[in-house]
Every structure is written in C-alpha cells, then in structure tokens.
Write a protein that holds these residues in place. Structure first.
Motif, PDB file in Angstrom:
ATOM      1  N   GLN A   1       0.826  -1.210   0.000  1.00 51.24           N
ATOM      2  CA  GLN A   1       0.000   0.000   0.000  1.00 51.24           C
ATOM      3  C   GLN A   1       0.861   1.261   0.000  1.00 51.24           C
ATOM      4  O   GLN A   1       0.509   2.258  -0.644  1.00 51.24           O
ATOM      5  CB  GLN A   1      -0.934   0.026   1.211  1.00 51.24           C
ATOM      6  CG  GLN A   1      -2.013  -1.040   1.185  1.00 51.24           C
ATOM      7  CD  GLN A   1      -1.662  -2.193   2.097  1.00 51.24           C
ATOM      8  OE1 GLN A   1      -0.485  -2.518   2.285  1.00 51.24           O
ATOM      9  NE2 GLN A   1      -2.674  -2.823   2.666  1.00 51.24           N
ATOM     10  N   ALA A  58       0.566   3.992  -2.898  1.00 48.97           N
ATOM     11  CA  ALA A  58       0.234   5.385  -2.582  1.00 48.97           C
ATOM     12  C   ALA A  58       1.236   6.330  -3.235  1.00 48.97           C
ATOM     13  O   ALA A  58       0.847   7.350  -3.847  1.00 48.97           O
ATOM     14  CB  ALA A  58       0.212   5.587  -1.069  1.00 48.97           C
ATOM     15  N   TRP A  90       0.242   9.073  -6.221  1.00 48.94           N
ATOM     16  CA  TRP A  90       0.509  10.515  -6.152  1.00 48.94           C
ATOM     17  C   TRP A  90       1.262  10.980  -7.394  1.00 48.94           C
ATOM     18  O   TRP A  90       0.920  12.011  -7.997  1.00 48.94           O
ATOM     19  CB  TRP A  90       1.355  10.837  -4.920  1.00 48.94           C
ATOM     20  CG  TRP A  90       0.671  10.595  -3.614  1.00 48.94           C
ATOM     21  CD1 TRP A  90      -0.678  10.656  -3.359  1.00 48.94           C
ATOM     22  CD2 TRP A  90       1.299  10.229  -2.388  1.00 48.94           C
ATOM     23  NE1 TRP A  90      -0.920  10.346  -2.045  1.00 48.94           N
ATOM     24  CE2 TRP A  90       0.268  10.095  -1.415  1.00 48.94           C
ATOM     25  CE3 TRP A  90       2.623  10.021  -1.992  1.00 48.94           C
ATOM     26  CZ2 TRP A  90       0.537   9.744  -0.088  1.00 48.94           C
ATOM     27  CZ3 TRP A  90       2.879   9.679  -0.675  1.00 48.94           C
ATOM     28  CH2 TRP A  90       1.843   9.535   0.261  1.00 48.94           C
ATOM     29  N   TRP A 134      -5.446   8.629   0.613  1.00 47.80           N
ATOM     30  CA  TRP A 134      -4.095   9.039   0.223  1.00 47.80           C
ATOM     31  C   TRP A 134      -4.060  10.499  -0.236  1.00 47.80           C
ATOM     32  O   TRP A 134      -3.005  11.000  -0.603  1.00 47.80           O
ATOM     33  CB  TRP A 134      -3.572   8.146  -0.897  1.00 47.80           C
ATOM     34  CG  TRP A 134      -3.388   6.703  -0.504  1.00 47.80           C
ATOM     35  CD1 TRP A 134      -3.286   6.189   0.750  1.00 47.80           C
ATOM     36  CD2 TRP A 134      -3.304   5.582  -1.399  1.00 47.80           C
ATOM     37  NE1 TRP A 134      -3.128   4.820   0.702  1.00 47.80           N
ATOM     38  CE2 TRP A 134      -3.140   4.423  -0.594  1.00 47.80           C
ATOM     39  CE3 TRP A 134      -3.345   5.447  -2.787  1.00 47.80           C
ATOM     40  CZ2 TRP A 134      -3.018   3.129  -1.158  1.00 47.80           C
ATOM     41  CZ3 TRP A 134      -3.228   4.167  -3.336  1.00 47.80           C
ATOM     42  CH2 TRP A 134      -3.066   3.033  -2.536  1.00 47.80           C
TER      43      TRP A 134
END
Length: 411
Positions: A75, A79, A83, A197
């Motif tokens: 994860q 993430a 981004w 996130w």
C-alpha cells in the motif's frame, strides 16, 4: 525492452525506483525493488523468478524472498505511485475493472471455479479488481484487490468444512481479517483508499459487472462521486417526468402515501420506444483505422430497481442519464450506461467517458503480455500483492517514458 533500450533508460529507471521505493526503511529492499522492476522490463517470454534472475544475473532466492516473504507494505508503494501518476497523467476518470488469472491447481490464494474474463467462461482462476487513473492518452493501475470467493472464507455460512478452509488460508498466509467481500464493495474500498491518500476522484467509470449493482451506484452517490457505469438492457427505469402521487383516501384504513404509479420500463424498451429518430451520430476519438463513430440515444430517467427504491423510500427517485449505443445495421441497442453527470453535459463528452474503458483493455494487455502480470508462481497472499504492485511500477515507468517527448520510446 531489449538490453540496449533498458541501458538507455536505466538512469531514469533508477531515479524513478528510488522515488517510488523511498518508503522502504532498508537500502537492500530498495535495491531489490529496482532489480525486480528491471527484470519485468527486460525481454523474455516469462517474468517469473528463475528466468528474471537469470536475465538480471542475480540470486533467484534473493529475488524471491524480496517478493514473497519480505515485510514491506505494498500500500505504501501504491500510494507513492498514485501521487506521482495523478500529477503526471491528470486523470479525467478513475476506472474500475477486473482481470482474471487462469490457474491449474487450487493452492494459490483465491483460486476457484468462477467466471474468467480471459476465457469468457467459468474456469479455475483468480480474479482481481483494479483501479486505474485514466485519460484517452494515458492510464495506469494504482490499486488492486484479490477477490476472495466464499469457499475461501471459513466464516461463510456456505462453508462445509471450516477447518479445511482455515488450513488452506494459513498455507497461503491470508490475513485473518480478510474474507469474502463482493467485487463492488472491493471497488468502493479501493476508491476510499485512494481518497485516504489525498487524491480526489474526478468521476468513476465501470462496466456493467459493477454498474448493474445498485449498491455500487448508491455507494458512489453517498460519496458524492459522479459516475458513468454500464448496465444491462433490462435495468428498471422510470421516465424523468414520472412523479409521485397520492391515491384518493377511501375513508378507512391507512391514508395513502405518495408513490410512483407509472409503470417501470426496461432500458431497452425505453430506447426502442424513442426509435431511431432519437439517435445522434457521435465521434468520440481517433482509432487505429480512423475516427470511431456510432449512434447514441441519451435520455433523462429515474433508476427504479428494488435497491434504489428502498434507499429513497418516501422521497423522489434521482434523475440521471441513460445512454444507449445503437450502431447502424443493428436491430436494437447493444450497450447501455447510467450516468450522474450534470444535466447539460455535452453528448460527446458523455459518450467519450462511457467509452474510455478501452484504456483498461490496453493496460491489461500490456501488463500481461509485456510485464508478466500473470506470471507469478508463488502461493502467498503478500507475494501476489507484492508482484502486482511491482508490475504496476514497471507499467507506470513505461507510461512516463511514453509521455516524455525527449525520451526514447519505452516498450
């Protein structure tokens, strides 16, 4: 990529990998992450451990230990990837879909006799929903879930031998808190995770495997996320002009309450009643052989399935778009979508978003044929999630190379 192509981009790959794996506490894990991604990008029919290690000239056990047993968070990597790819792509939609992995045995986590999209029939396979950031020019998977069938859930009331299921789960190291969850709920979970996130969904697109379920559409509405989702031709609808009314009170019993008294009608029948005169020819993008065109009808409707009626009991059913594709030469429409986009949305934009799932088919083809998405031979829960995450990193790097006009073309 050929060895020469890989060498030409190696400095950029090392920089990208260092950024994506920056959350790893240990330098050796960051090195193995870059090596694994490099192995996925190299030429070769198989992207499993042994052939990748041979092409890289590294220890196979070290490569396998990093993917299968090392305690790193997939994860955290996803993430970081999300981004960076959100900024690079500027997605117009988040697209939910799923991909299947045909399996011979029954020891891989989640494998069962279930519908296999790769074969178009029920087969022994794993199924994995995924979430992609998408534009017509680029796309990238940034979240995954492995679907757990009921026969893998010891707590399911349909499980005949909970002890055997528990032993099977233990062999695959499936976490105790992971059980059978419907795919539409897994899709909402992935959306929630991306929002946690710090990413904002522009809108969600999905095929009828997700869109047909009223709970999925309600979940998106509750999250205030607009959508364009496929539905079946028999989806129950009311015309937008339908309104609730109260029957005259007979003087005895309960007083009547407002309700819709109009007959519910299927999406197919509603479009057929409008006829071909209601169709508009729309060109939505350029294909490999020229402009892609077809005929579409767009109608304002109120979804009226059982789950939607229960959710809005005592209130007005929401109005949304019904989009239908009726190609020339076809006796009736061939595809249907529901959308909560604004009432004045241009038809071409509505069609373009409904059709943007072509990018996902492109992603899956590249992920499988070029990057070894379905080549993982391990049998652990964490190993599977590590592998698909690393494949996503490799795919993201290829996408960035294609978006960079100064870079040589990536494979």
């Amino acid at each position: 990529m050929t060895p020469q192509e890989l060498e030409a981009v190696r400095a950029r790959l090392e920089t990208f990998a260092a950024e994506v794996f920056s959350g790893f506490a240990r330098a050796d894990q960051r090195r193995w992450g870059e090596r694994y991604v490099r192995g996925l990008l190299t030429d070769g029919a198989r992207k499993s451990m042994e052939p990748m290690a041979a092409r890289l000239g590294v220890d196979r056990q070290g490569l396998q230990q990093f993917c299968t047993d090392a305690p790193w968070s997939h994860q955290l990597v996803l993430a970081e990837l999300a981004w960076r790819m959100d900024a690079a792509i500027g997605p117009v939609a988040w697209v939910v879909d799923d991909v299947s992995f045909v399996k011979d045995g029954d020891e891989s986590p989640g494998v069962a006799a279930q519908y296999c999209g790769a074969l178009g029939k029920t087969a022994n396979c794993q199924v994995a929903p995924s979430l992609h950031l998408v534009t017509d020019a680029a796309s990238c998977p940034v979240n995954w879930r492995l679907f757990v069938p009921e026969q893998w859930d010891a707590a399911s009331p349909r499980t005949e031998d909970p002890a055997a299921v528990a032993a099977r789960r233990q062999r695959c190291r499936i976490p105790a808190d992971v059980g059978h969850v419907p795919k539409w709920q897994l899709a909402l979970d992935m959306i929630d995770e991306l929002e946690s996130w710090g990413l904002d969904p522009p809108l969600v697109v999905a095929d009828e495997g997700y869109g047909q379920d009223g709970a999925f559409r309600l979940g998106l509405t509750e999250r205030d996320i607009p959508y364009v989702v496929g539905v079946r031709s028999d989806t129950a609808l009311l015309e937008a002009e339908a309104c609730r009314s109260v029957a005259p009170y007979a003087g005895t019993g309960r007083r009547p309450v407002p309700r819709y008294r109009q007959r519910r009608i299927s999406a197919r029948q509603l479009v057929l009643e409008g006829g071909r005169r209601a169709l508009h020819t729309v060109r939505w993008r350029m294909g490999s052989k020229g402009p892609l065109r077809s005929r579409f009808a767009a109608l304002r409707v109120r979804p009226a399935g059982v789950r939607i009626r229960r959710a809005y009991a005592g209130g007005e059913l929401p109005v949304c778009w019904l989009l239908a594709e009726w190609p020339p030469g076809e006796p009736e429409p061939v595809k249907y979508w529901l959308s909560t986009l604004e009432a004045d949305v241009p038809l071409r934009r509505l069609v373009g978003l409904a059709k943007i799932r072509w990018r996902i088919e492109h992603d899956y083809r590249e992920l499988k044929t070029g990057l070894g998405l379905d080549h993982f031979e391990g049998r652990t829960w964490s190993g599977w999630h590590h592998h698909v995450t690393l494949v996503s990193v490799a795919h993201a790097f290829c996408t960035l190379e294609r978006l960079n006009p100064k870079a040589p073309a990536a494979a």
